[in-house]
Scaffold this motif. Sequence first.
Motif, PDB file in Angstrom:
ATOM      1  N   UNK A  91     103.000  77.546  77.105  1.00  0.00           N
ATOM      2  CA  UNK A  91     101.900  76.510  77.981  1.00  0.00           C
ATOM      3  C   UNK A  91     102.348  75.759  79.169  1.00  0.00           C
ATOM      4  N   UNK A  92     102.524  76.602  80.111  1.00  0.00           N
ATOM      5  CA  UNK A  92     103.327  76.342  81.343  1.00  0.00           C
ATOM      6  C   UNK A  92     102.069  77.239  82.526  1.00  0.00           C
ATOM      7  N   UNK A  93     100.791  76.295  83.096  1.00  0.00           N
ATOM      8  CA  UNK A  93     101.074  77.437  84.504  1.00  0.00           C
ATOM      9  C   UNK A  93     101.458  77.503  85.179  1.00  0.00           C
ATOM     10  N   UNK A 107      99.959  92.925  85.749  1.00  0.00           N
ATOM     11  CA  UNK A 107      98.746  92.151  86.304  1.00  0.00           C
ATOM     12  C   UNK A 107      97.460  92.116  85.071  1.00  0.00           C
ATOM     13  N   UNK A 108      97.104  92.949  84.724  1.00  0.00           N
ATOM     14  CA  UNK A 108      96.003  93.212  83.965  1.00  0.00           C
ATOM     15  C   UNK A 108      96.904  92.069  82.499  1.00  0.00           C
ATOM     16  N   UNK A 109      98.043  92.093  81.885  1.00  0.00           N
ATOM     17  CA  UNK A 109      99.137  91.852  81.182  1.00  0.00           C
ATOM     18  C   UNK A 109      99.334  90.991  81.376  1.00  0.00           C
ATOM     19  N   UNK A 110      99.097  90.128  82.681  1.00  0.00           N
ATOM     20  CA  UNK A 110      99.562  88.749  82.430  1.00  0.00           C
ATOM     21  C   UNK A 110      98.606  88.235  82.142  1.00  0.00           C
ATOM     22  N   UNK A 111      97.572  87.786  82.660  1.00  0.00           N
ATOM     23  CA  UNK A 111      96.821  87.569  82.823  1.00  0.00           C
ATOM     24  C   UNK A 111      96.155  87.555  81.621  1.00  0.00           C
ATOM     25  N   UNK A 112      95.999  88.017  80.595  1.00  0.00           N
ATOM     26  CA  UNK A 112      95.815  88.397  79.195  1.00  0.00           C
ATOM     27  C   UNK A 112      96.471  87.837  78.501  1.00  0.00           C
ATOM     28  N   UNK A 113      97.578  87.456  78.928  1.00  0.00           N
ATOM     29  CA  UNK A 113      98.805  86.173  78.358  1.00  0.00           C
ATOM     30  C   UNK A 113      97.993  85.237  78.759  1.00  0.00           C
ATOM     31  N   UNK A 114      97.867  84.712  79.883  1.00  0.00           N
ATOM     32  CA  UNK A 114      96.941  82.965  80.592  1.00  0.00           C
ATOM     33  C   UNK A 114      96.262  82.970  79.965  1.00  0.00           C
ATOM     34  N   UNK A 115      95.331  84.105  79.767  1.00  0.00           N
ATOM     35  CA  UNK A 115      93.984  83.092  78.983  1.00  0.00           C
ATOM     36  C   UNK A 115      94.447  83.062  77.219  1.00  0.00           C
ATOM     37  N   UNK A 116      94.632  83.871  77.098  1.00  0.00           N
ATOM     38  CA  UNK A 116      94.965  83.479  75.409  1.00  0.00           C
ATOM     39  C   UNK A 116      95.880  82.129  75.147  1.00  0.00           C
ATOM     40  N   UNK A 117      96.384  82.026  75.809  1.00  0.00           N
ATOM     41  CA  UNK A 117      97.531  80.507  76.044  1.00  0.00           C
ATOM     42  C   UNK A 117      97.087  79.288  76.801  1.00  0.00           C
ATOM     43  N   UNK A 118      95.687  79.547  77.045  1.00  0.00           N
ATOM     44  CA  UNK A 118      94.790  78.801  77.419  1.00  0.00           C
ATOM     45  C   UNK A 118      95.102  77.858  78.763  1.00  0.00           C
TER      46      UNK A 118
END
Length: 337
Positions: A91-93, A107-118
């Motif tokens: 949950x850390x930005x 890079x796509x996997x990283x952004x996808x993970x960030x979106x999943x965890x808000x």
Amino acid sequence: MTDRPLRFGVLGAANIARAFIAGVAPSNRVAVAAVASRDPARAEAFARETGVPRSHGSYEALLADPEIDAVYVPLPNSLHAQWAIRAVEHGKPVLCEKPLAMSGAEARAMFAAARRHGVALVEGFPYLAQVQTAKLRELLAARIIGKVRTIQSAFGITSADPANIRLSPVLGGGALLDAGSYATSLIRVVAGARPARVHATARFAGNGVDLTTVATLEFASGLLAQMSCSFETGYHRHALITGTDGVIETNFLNHPPRSGPALLQVKQGIAFDAAFEQLEVPAGNGFLREAESFADMLAHGPERWTGASEAESIDIMDTLDAIAASSRSGRWVELAG
């Protein structure tokens, strides 16, 4: 909302982590609250040397620290995706050093993970937070030099120590990912799009990392760009942007005036004797400006972020992938639209 500064945790105890901590130290809007190393003794010594209040003997321990609001990832390139994803899972930005990843797929996997965890994930290019770059964007938007026709973007340094992680193939070394990511990002700023295809050539070290890479980038609009990066030259950082009605030159620095004065000059008109006008722009530490912009984004929304967007970061990584593939094959490489 709170009046306290955004509390960063820093993963790693390398020189860039030290520079980031020193850069943001004057801020009353952000603060480094803890550092982590996989060696507890090193983490403690590093915290003491840099004036950081707390240390953790593992990256996981820092990510689990409830007193940490956001994470700065200045680890070797090969570890960016792993630890940025771990951070967002806690949950850390995340403010992740460039290059964001080792590939566009990462890079796509990283952004996808960030979106999943808000939570937010952004890539750190300190020069993008500088007034120098904001002014460049303003000039381009105003079409002060007409339609942009060509871009030349170059960044080179000397890096000859075999022990330096910049020369490690396992850790994601090489001039393209290290210096070329900057030169390519500047092209993306000016072009506003990814290239349609690229062609590159490189000189490689015995261990396989590139020491110098030069690439030609063709855009669907007809724009042409050249990117060069090197570990075999004296320090240089320069971009030349030519348009139908003039020329812009800039050195797109991270931390003027520490690395020299900020250069932004404009020549309007097509006459042979047209003169350059030097534009005065405020200087300052790019880590400080970037970190405060990151804090503004978290507090007020994505429009406050001065750095690369998700789309821009993915375009940059895909372009670097294509350049690397072309430099090894000798052929033009096309990018999907």
